[in-house]
Write a protein that holds these residues in place. Structure first.
Motif, short mmCIF file in Angstrom:
data_model
loop_
_atom_site.label_atom_id
_atom_site.label_comp_id
_atom_site.label_asym_id
_atom_site.label_seq_id
_atom_site.Cartn_x
_atom_site.Cartn_y
_atom_site.Cartn_z
N UNK A 182 0.88 -1.23 0.38
CA UNK A 182 0.33 -0.29 0.28
C UNK A 182 0.72 0.71 0.28
N UNK A 183 1.68 1.57 1.08
CA UNK A 183 2.94 1.86 0.23
C UNK A 183 4.39 2.13 0.51
N UNK A 184 3.94 1.76 -0.83
CA UNK A 184 5.17 1.56 -2.10
C UNK A 184 6.68 2.58 -1.35
N UNK A 185 8.39 2.15 -1.69
CA UNK A 185 9.29 2.74 -1.90
C UNK A 185 10.05 1.94 -2.49
N UNK A 186 10.49 3.16 -3.32
CA UNK A 186 11.60 3.14 -4.39
C UNK A 186 12.58 4.05 -4.83
N UNK A 187 13.92 3.29 -4.36
CA UNK A 187 15.38 3.43 -4.89
C UNK A 187 16.21 3.56 -5.51
N UNK A 198 20.49 9.89 -8.24
CA UNK A 198 19.45 9.44 -7.51
C UNK A 198 17.81 9.94 -7.45
N UNK A 199 17.29 8.85 -7.04
CA UNK A 199 15.85 8.87 -6.88
C UNK A 199 15.27 8.62 -5.53
N UNK A 200 14.26 9.05 -5.31
CA UNK A 200 13.72 8.89 -3.84
C UNK A 200 11.97 8.61 -3.89
#
Length: 324
Positions: free
Chosen positions: A126-131, A164-166
């Motif tokens: 439900x809460x996704x994180x992408x690095x 870099x991306x978050x």
């Protein structure tokens, strides 16, 4: 060993665009692209992916871009990456898609709609994180050239930036919401950013609400804090989507309307309609004529963000896709 587990997808795509600046020569392009996207299994967790494009200019009947920028030179390897799929996370290594989080709308992305080379890790439901981390080419970014910081910049094919991306993205029930940070660093930014900085920071946020399975209202905002101009340092859009064509469903269709403002926080946005440095209204529609045959059209009408004389701009976009 797993050669029999290779899956091939692709399409033949014809695209027509017509850019029409006020009191200036309009630019028309007719491009035909043949795309192959193979996927091959390595083991139970890993597979490899690629995208190859062969493009030709219908205007000049050739695959090279000597007299125009319609095409690449022959066949180009656009993407190639290995992907590891695990229960709690996914890993990608190689050259892959770079699409910012707000691109779930029909109007597309306001920050990134391109590729980068490096690594990506994503996890969460439900809460996704992408690095993400790697290298991003600067050619054709920021409108290819820009005077947003008071200095014209024309990035060559040799220029690239450390990237870099978050992203944090919530998606549950009727709501979508996200926050993101993107960082680009290169000496090529000197003379373009505040204080001769070599590092660019882009902050972004998005919010969307699904009224039902057919209607989505969404907005997004991004800010580049290294740009002096208060008009150019921001980008945003708000749009209303209705349905959308699906390749398997003959007769399915969709439409949208959006207000788009693509300033210097838009490194390489979706620019089928609105282009970098403009603001205005964008309309779009798509329709599945037959199974796996989709027709789409867009129209943008607006102005340059840095307004002056002859600052009006419009664009027509049309595409036919034959998917396989």
């Amino acid at each position: 060993k797993h050669a029999d587990m290779v899956k091939w997808n692709g399409k033949l795509e014809y695209t027509y665009t017509s850019e029409r600046p006020e009191n200036d020569v309009k630019t028309n392009k007719d491009t035909l692209v043949f795309r192959l996207e193979p996927t091959a299994e390595v083991n139970k967790n890993w597979d490899v992916h690629a995208r190859l494009d062969a493009s030709t200019s219908m205007k000049y009947d050739r695959a090279t871009g000597e007299k125009d920028n319609d095409t690449n030179d022959g066949v180009t390897l656009k993407r190639a990456w290995a992907q590891g799929n695990y229960d709690k996370f996914t890993v990608k290594l190689g050259k892959m898609e770079l699409t910012s989080a707000e691109a779930y709308t029909n109007a597309g992305a306001i920050v990134f709609d391109r590729d980068f080379s490096g690594a990506e890790v994503s996890f969460g439901k439900d809460l996704g994180v992408k690095l993400q981390a790697g290298q991003a080419k600067l050619k054709d970014t920021f409108g290819e050239y820009t005077n947003a910081g008071g200095v014209d910049v024309d990035f060559s094919r040799s220029h690239s930036a450390n990237y870099q991306g978050v992203e944090l993205q919530y998606n549950k029930n009727n709501w979508m919401a996200g926050l993101a940070y993107y960082r680009l660093k290169t000496d090529a930014f000197k003379g373009y950013l505040k204080g001769d900085s070599t590092m660019m920071n882009i902050w972004a946020a998005n919010l969307g609400y699904r009224f039902d399975d057919n209607v989505l209202l969404a907005g997004s905002y991004a800010n580049n804090n290294k740009i002096d101009s208060s008009k150019m340092k921001k980008s945003y859009q708000i749009g209303l989507d209705y349905k959308g064509a699906t390749s398997e469903d003959q007769g399915s269709w969709g439409a949208y309307v959006a207000y788009r403002y693509l300033g210097a926080a838009s490194a390489n946005p979706t620019d089928d309609g609105a282009v970098w440095g403009t603001k205005g209204i964008e309309l779009g529609t798509n329709y599945t004529v037959w199974k796996n045959v989709i027709v789409s059209a867009k129209y943008f009408k607006g102005k340059a963000i840095e307004q002056g004389t002859d600052d009006k701009f419009s664009k027509l976009f049309g595409r036919v896709e034959f998917l396989f």
